[in-house]
Write a protein that holds these residues in place. Structure first.
Motif, mmCIF file in Angstrom:
data_model
loop_
_atom_site.group_PDB
_atom_site.id
_atom_site.type_symbol
_atom_site.label_atom_id
_atom_site.label_comp_id
_atom_site.label_asym_id
_atom_site.label_seq_id
_atom_site.Cartn_x
_atom_site.Cartn_y
_atom_site.Cartn_z
ATOM 1 N N PHE A 1 0.895 -28.682 2.306
ATOM 2 C CA PHE A 1 1.169 -27.257 2.191
ATOM 3 C C PHE A 1 2.525 -26.948 2.812
ATOM 4 O O PHE A 1 2.886 -27.475 3.859
ATOM 5 N N LEU A 2 3.267 -26.071 2.143
ATOM 6 C CA LEU A 2 4.577 -25.682 2.648
ATOM 7 C C LEU A 2 4.427 -24.770 3.858
ATOM 8 O O LEU A 2 3.558 -23.900 3.902
ATOM 9 N N SER A 3 5.299 -24.964 4.854
ATOM 10 C CA SER A 3 5.242 -24.152 6.066
ATOM 11 C C SER A 3 6.631 -24.072 6.680
ATOM 12 O O SER A 3 7.386 -25.058 6.686
ATOM 13 N N SER A 4 6.956 -22.905 7.202
ATOM 14 C CA SER A 4 8.266 -22.719 7.833
ATOM 15 C C SER A 4 8.387 -23.518 9.122
ATOM 16 O O SER A 4 9.490 -23.693 9.653
ATOM 17 N N THR A 5 7.258 -24.020 9.638
ATOM 18 C CA THR A 5 7.280 -24.816 10.872
ATOM 19 C C THR A 5 7.346 -26.317 10.602
ATOM 20 O O THR A 5 7.357 -27.106 11.538
ATOM 21 N N SER A 6 7.392 -26.712 9.337
ATOM 22 C CA SER A 6 7.453 -28.134 9.010
ATOM 23 C C SER A 6 8.813 -28.708 9.395
ATOM 24 O O SER A 6 9.853 -28.121 9.077
ATOM 25 N N PRO A 7 8.851 -29.852 10.077
ATOM 26 C CA PRO A 7 10.140 -30.457 10.432
ATOM 27 C C PRO A 7 10.852 -31.082 9.229
ATOM 28 O O PRO A 7 12.045 -31.345 9.285
#
Length: 552
Positions: free
Chosen positions: A395-401
């Motif tokens: 899942f896409l997330s703005s917190t993904s590195p």
């Protein structure tokens, strides 16, 4: 509001609001029942979550959502409070005093609707008795090993119990409308109707149970709708009891709805009842004050995606981009040192392995269907491959590195969404692209595609490319998809900007402000009666006599 098929390019700047008499909600209570209330487990969650605001705006304090209680969801998504109506509190207390846990609060989403949540675990001790009630009502037995079906029965029994207590309290003070979603909520509808509770009922199927299973098995579904032996197919897949419950709910409801015309055709064959109303799914559309704002968001997010792609394909695709930009800013004329710097950057980023087709190490990549097809067609991101692949199984997330973008940001940054589904009763993904001004590919076997074909005279001109998957072979559909993609790639930057403007103008068609209106009339008959009296309608006939009883 009927939508005209004669919509033209010039007429899609926005749809006017229509005039209707106000709904007398002060004398009505609306309850919406779904397994997905505060419980993010499927696409129906998006439907009820996005529709909540428009429903609250119209119904105010008289709208309540009902579903299962999960402690974590309740603590993080619900603000607990007291019911605004005394009769509801009395009905809840009746269940609580009998050992069942019921919770009330406001769901912390847009619109902040009231929710009533039932703790299935606290009432599990009643399961055997409630199985007997279901059998007495409609001769449907549930096997002990089907946890989901058993939990659905517990939830439905609690809801029917609640409605019995509530209607006893209200008497003739207010009328009740109960809207049930999918088979998981169906037991509550069937039990409420079998007990002749004085309330109007609506049942919505978003996709038929058997239809989902058949299409997952790669059958020629739509061309054989009238040829399937439904009981045999359901029995072979061990979902016969679920299908019986779904069919019983469909035939018990005063009003039966589904989300698209293509699903209405499916429901007529699979469930033996034509939907009374087709209610397309919508979204909460937030319009920008200036047209260029959504274009600017596209440009910003596209840049972030391009940076990720350059990093993934370093040494293969534009790997010395940053160095070039630095040199470009320094001076207009390149000297020998500048060329040396760029050559060193190119040599430093050379790689001797191919860029991976996936961003993660898969636990069992040998059986993954996507990776299996990538291997089958030999797309391994070699330098000569005209199509490059990045499979991002997360899942896409703005917190993904790795790729720090939320889903909406990623969609806005894309040029085109491609969703050529064979079985898609509605299809939120192309709809989400549309409201963000991103063209998309869909099919005439998706509810979204059928909706656009019906209401827009030239969908492709608005960036909605509809692949024919109903009346063409698989190879013909693939060739048509290829032509769409090739044609899109031939567009100039200016043409893509114009098309995005046109795509975004379709968002009004998908706004819940227009699609959130449902039938405004209660059934003609007294609500205490079934659509056809339950004894005459043949609820017991839902289960063919040739099928042996399921032992509980």
């Amino acid at each position: 509001m009927p939508l005209s098929r004669s919509l033209s390019m010039s007429s899609l700047s926005g749809l006017p609001l229509w005039e209707e008499d106000d709904l007398p909600v002060e004398n009505l209570l609306l309850f919406e029942v779904a397994w997905e209330v505060t419980n993010k487990v499927g696409g129906i969650y998006t439907v009820i979550q996005t529709k909540a605001k428009i429903t609250v705006d119209e119904w105010g304090e008289n709208f309540f959502m009902m579903g299962p209680y999960y402690e974590h969801n309740f603590k993080t998504q619900v603000e607990q409070c007291d019911p605004p109506i005394a009769a509801i509190k009395v009905a809840m207390d009746s269940l609580i005093n009998s050992g069942c846990q019921v919770y009330f609060g406001r769901w912390l989403i847009e619109g902040s609707p009231y929710v009533i949540l039932f703790d299935i675990g606290s009432a599990a001790w009643n399961l055997d008795r409630w199985k007997g009630d279901l059998w007495d009502a409609c001769s449907i037995g549930l096997p002990y090993h089907d946890r989901e079906a058993n939990d659905s029965l517990i939830l439905g029994s609690l809801i029917a119990w609640f409605f019995k207590e509530l209607t006893d309290q209200l008497r003739d003070e207010r009328n009740i409308i109960a809207h049930f979603h999918e088979w998981q909520a169906g037991a509550g509808l069937v039990l409420s109707r079998s007990r002749k509770l004085p309330m109007a009922t609506v049942f919505t199927t978003h996709a038929t149970l058997l239809g989902r299973y058949l299409c997952a098995g790669n059958v020629d579904f739509y061309n054989n709708l009238d040829k399937f032996n439904l009981d045999k197919e359901a029995g072979e897949r061990q979902i016969y009891h679920r299908c019986c419950l779904e069919r019983a709910a469909v035939h018990c409801a005063h009003v039966f709805t589904t989300v698209s015309q293509i699903t209405a055709v499916e429901a007529n064959h699979m469930l033996h009842r034509n939907p009374d109303v087709v209610t397309p799914n919508g979204l909460n559309v937030k319009k920008f004050s200036a047209m260029h704002e959504f274009q600017n968001l596209h440009s910003t997010n596209k840049t972030q995606i391009q940076e990720f792609v350059r990093g993934h394909f370093y040494g293969l695709v534009a790997s010395h981009w940053d160095t070039v930009q630095i040199v470009k800013k320094k001076r207009n004329i390149l000297d020998r040192d500048d060329f040396t710097i760029m050559k060193r950057a190119i040599f430093a980023t050379q790689r001797h392995t191919l860029p991976p087709v996936t961003t993660h190490n898969m636990l069992d990549d040998s059986t993954d269907q996507i990776l299996a097809n990538v291997r089958r067609i030999g797309l391994f991101n070699s330098r000569n491959d005209r199509v490059k692949i990045i499979f991002h199984p997360e899942f896409l997330s703005s917190t993904s590195p790795l790729l720090p973008m939320d889903y909406e940001e990623f969609v806005r940054g894309c040029h085109l969404g491609v969703f050529p589904s064979y079985y898609e009763p509605w299809g939120y993904t192309p709809g989400e692209c549309t409201v963000m001004g991103i063209p998309s590919v869909t099919t005439n076997l998706s509810g979204f595609g059928c909706f656009m074909e019906e209401h827009v005279s030239d969908p492709a001109a608005y960036g909605i490319y509809i692949v024919d998957r109903r009346f063409r072979s698989a190879d013909e559909s693939c060739n048509q998809l290829t032509k769409f993609l090739f044609s899109f790639c031939q567009q100039s930057r200016r043409q893509r900007i114009i098309q995005r403007n046109r795509t975004e103008r379709l968002s009004d068609l998908l706004d819940w402000r227009y699609l959130g209106r449902v039938s405004r009339s209660l059934p003609d008959r007294d609500c205490t009666l079934c659509r056809n009296d339950i004894s005459q309608m043949g609820l017991r006939g839902v289960r063919p006599s040739t099928v042996p009883t399921v032992k509980t």
